[in-house]
Enzyme design. Structure first.
Site, PDB file in Angstrom:
ATOM      1  N   GLU A   1     -15.057 -43.697 -22.158  1.00  0.00           N
ATOM      2  CA  GLU A   1     -16.417 -43.145 -22.166  1.00  0.00           C
ATOM      3  C   GLU A   1     -17.014 -43.129 -23.581  1.00  0.00           C
ATOM      4  OE1 GLU A   1     -18.368 -39.316 -20.329  1.00  0.00           O
ATOM      5  OE2 GLU A   1     -16.863 -38.697 -21.776  1.00  0.00           O
ATOM      6  N   ASP A   2     -16.161 -42.986 -24.594  1.00  0.00           N
ATOM      7  CA  ASP A   2     -16.694 -42.732 -25.937  1.00  0.00           C
ATOM      8  C   ASP A   2     -17.306 -43.930 -26.660  1.00  0.00           C
ATOM      9  OD1 ASP A   2     -16.238 -39.961 -25.906  1.00  0.00           O
ATOM     10  OD2 ASP A   2     -14.106 -40.313 -26.208  1.00  0.00           O
TER      11      ASP A   2
ATOM     12  N   ASP B   1      -6.094 -43.780 -28.361  1.00  0.00           N
ATOM     13  CA  ASP B   1      -7.052 -43.086 -27.497  1.00  0.00           C
ATOM     14  C   ASP B   1      -7.870 -44.048 -26.635  1.00  0.00           C
ATOM     15  OD1 ASP B   1      -7.065 -40.080 -28.139  1.00  0.00           O
ATOM     16  OD2 ASP B   1      -6.980 -40.993 -30.124  1.00  0.00           O
TER      17      ASP B   1
ATOM     18  N   ARG C   1     -10.024 -44.777 -33.899  1.00  0.00           N
ATOM     19  CA  ARG C   1     -10.743 -45.230 -32.696  1.00  0.00           C
ATOM     20  C   ARG C   1     -11.736 -46.361 -32.994  1.00  0.00           C
ATOM     21  NH1 ARG C   1     -12.292 -40.894 -28.302  1.00  0.00           N
ATOM     22  NH2 ARG C   1     -12.110 -42.857 -27.175  1.00  0.00           N
TER      23      ARG C   1
ATOM     24  N   ARG D   1     -18.303 -35.420 -34.057  1.00  0.00           N
ATOM     25  CA  ARG D   1     -18.233 -36.867 -33.848  1.00  0.00           C
ATOM     26  C   ARG D   1     -19.609 -37.550 -33.827  1.00  0.00           C
ATOM     27  NH1 ARG D   1     -13.254 -38.055 -31.286  1.00  0.00           N
ATOM     28  NH2 ARG D   1     -11.707 -36.719 -32.271  1.00  0.00           N
TER      29      ARG D   1
ATOM     30  N   HIS E   1     -16.676 -32.322 -27.513  1.00  0.00           N
ATOM     31  CA  HIS E   1     -17.897 -33.034 -27.131  1.00  0.00           C
ATOM     32  C   HIS E   1     -18.798 -32.139 -26.277  1.00  0.00           C
ATOM     33  CE1 HIS E   1     -15.290 -36.875 -27.381  1.00  0.00           C
ATOM     34  NE2 HIS E   1     -16.157 -36.930 -28.364  1.00  0.00           N
TER      35      HIS E   1
ATOM     36  N   CYS F   1     -14.084 -38.735 -19.408  1.00  0.00           N
ATOM     37  CA  CYS F   1     -13.663 -39.593 -20.535  1.00  0.00           C
ATOM     38  C   CYS F   1     -12.977 -40.876 -20.093  1.00  0.00           C
ATOM     39  CB  CYS F   1     -12.700 -38.867 -21.446  1.00  0.00           C
ATOM     40  SG  CYS F   1     -13.077 -37.162 -21.723  1.00  0.00           S
TER      41      CYS F   1
HETATM   42  C1  CIR Z   1     -10.309 -37.886 -29.217  1.00  0.00           C
HETATM   43  O1  CIR Z   1     -10.076 -36.896 -29.897  1.00  0.00           O
HETATM   44  O2  CIR Z   1     -11.152 -38.725 -29.546  1.00  0.00           O
HETATM   45  C2  CIR Z   1      -9.519 -38.105 -27.952  1.00  0.00           C
HETATM   46  N1  CIR Z   1      -8.190 -37.607 -28.138  1.00  0.00           N
HETATM   47  C3  CIR Z   1     -10.168 -37.431 -26.779  1.00  0.00           C
HETATM   48  C4  CIR Z   1     -11.454 -38.060 -26.378  1.00  0.00           C
HETATM   49  C5  CIR Z   1     -12.004 -37.455 -25.141  1.00  0.00           C
HETATM   50  N2  CIR Z   1     -13.225 -38.087 -24.776  1.00  0.00           N
HETATM   51  C6  CIR Z   1     -14.249 -37.467 -24.222  1.00  0.00           C
HETATM   52  O3  CIR Z   1     -14.242 -36.245 -24.073  1.00  0.00           O
HETATM   53  N3  CIR Z   1     -15.313 -38.179 -23.921  1.00  0.00           N
END
Ligand code: CIR
Length: 250
Positions: free
Chosen positions: A67-68, A62, A87, A132, A159, A245
C-alpha cells in the site's frame, strides 16, 4: 469505487528484519506470516478480485506492505517517495504492473509520502502529515488531484490509516489515535482502546475485512449492514502493518 484488481506481494525471509516501532519484528514467525498472507489472498479471491501476485523480494524487508509505495486514483496513480531508507525502491516492481492500467506520476525528493497516509472518500481525500509524509508530499498530491484534500496531523501512530478507516456510507471507524475534529461531516464508530488495532479495516466492495477477535468493531460494522470477514494478522501487526497495508486495490 468498485475494485476489480488487487496487487499483493508475500513477505520474504527478510520480513524478519521489517521495521517495527516496538522491535517486535524480532519475534515474527515467518511460516505463520506466510500462512496469514495466503489466507488474506484467499479472501480477496473469494470476493471475485483478480489477484496480481508479485514474487517476494528479499531486498525489501517491508515489501509485503504494498500500500505504501503507491496511491491509486480512478484514472491515475502516484508512485510515492518512501522516506524509510530500507523501503526506497519498493515501488519499482509495482510500477511495471500498474503502468498497464493507469497513467502514472512520480513523487520526487524532497517530497515524501507513504500510501498508508492517504484515505480516499467520495467527498474528499484525507492525508496524514506524519513522520513518513511531509508537507511537500502533501502539496504534490494536492497539485495532481482535483478532489478536495484535508490534511490531518498524525502524531500518535505510524500512518493516518493506522488510526482511522473510511467504511463507506459516510461512516468512519475512528480510534483515539486521530483527532475527531477532522470528521465532523461523517458518522463515527468509535474504536475502543482494547480493539485499537481494528481501527485499520478494509472495505472491499462492501465486505469489510477486520482483524480477528475484535468483537465490538465487528458487531458495529455488521449493524450498519456490512458483511465482515475476520483475518488473523498477528505477524503483520508485529511489523506495524494492518489489513490495508497488504494490498493495492484498483
Ligand atoms: C513500516 O514501518 O514501514 C512497516 N514496518 C509497516 C508499514 C505498514 N504500512 C501501512 O500501514 N500502510
Amino acid at each position: 469505487m468498485k475494485y476489480l484488481y488487487v496487487l499483493v506481494r508475500p513477505p520474504g525471509k527478510s520480513f524478519l528484519k521489517a521495521i517495527s516501532s516496538k522491535d517486535q519484528s524480532k519475534n515474527i514467525d515467518l511460516e505463520k506470516a506466510l500462512f496469514q498472507h495466503r489466507k488474506y489472498c484467499e479472501v480477496l479471491e473469494n470476493l471475485g478480485l483478480t489477484i496480481i501476485k508479485l514474487p517476494a523480494d528479499e531486498k525489501f524487508p517491508d515489501g509485503c506492505f504494498v500500500e505504501d509505495p503507491f496511491v491509486i486514483f480512478k484514472d491515475s496513480a502516484l508512485v510515492t517517495n518512501l522516506s524509510a531508507s530500507s523501503r526506497k525502491g519498493e515501488g519499482e516492481r509495482i510500477y511495471k504492473v500498474i503502468k498497464h492500467f493507469k497513467k502514472i506520476k512520480k513523487m520526487s525528493h524532497p517530497s515524501t509520502m507513504d500510501g498508508g497516509d492517504v484515505m480516499l472518500t467520495p467527498r474528499k481525500i484525507f492525508i496524514g502529515q506524519s513522520k513518513r509524509t511531509n508537507l511537500q508530499g502533501i502539496q504534490q498530491l494536492e497539485s495532481i488531484c482535483n478532489t478536495e484534500v484535508e490534511r490531518v496531523r498524525v502524531e500518535r501512530c505510524l500512518h493516518l490509516k493506522t488510526g482511522v478507516t473510511y467504511l463507506g456510507k459516510d461512516i468512519v471507524l475512528l480510534s483515539n489515535l486521530i483527532d475527531e475534529k477532522y470528521f465532523k461531516d461523517f458518522n463515527i464508530i468509535h474504536v475502543p482502546e482494547e480493539e485499537i488495532y481494528a481501527a485499520n479495516c478494509l472495505n472491499i466492495n462492501d465486505v469489510v475485512l477486520i482483524p480477528k477477535g475484535c468483537f465490538y468493531v465487528r458487531k458495529h460494522i455488521q449493524n450498519i449492514g456490512f458483511e465482515t470477514v475476520e483475518l488473523e494478522m498477528s505477524e503483520f501487526k508485529k511489523a506495524d502493518g494492518g489489513l490495508t497495508c497488504l494490498s493495492l486495490l484498483f
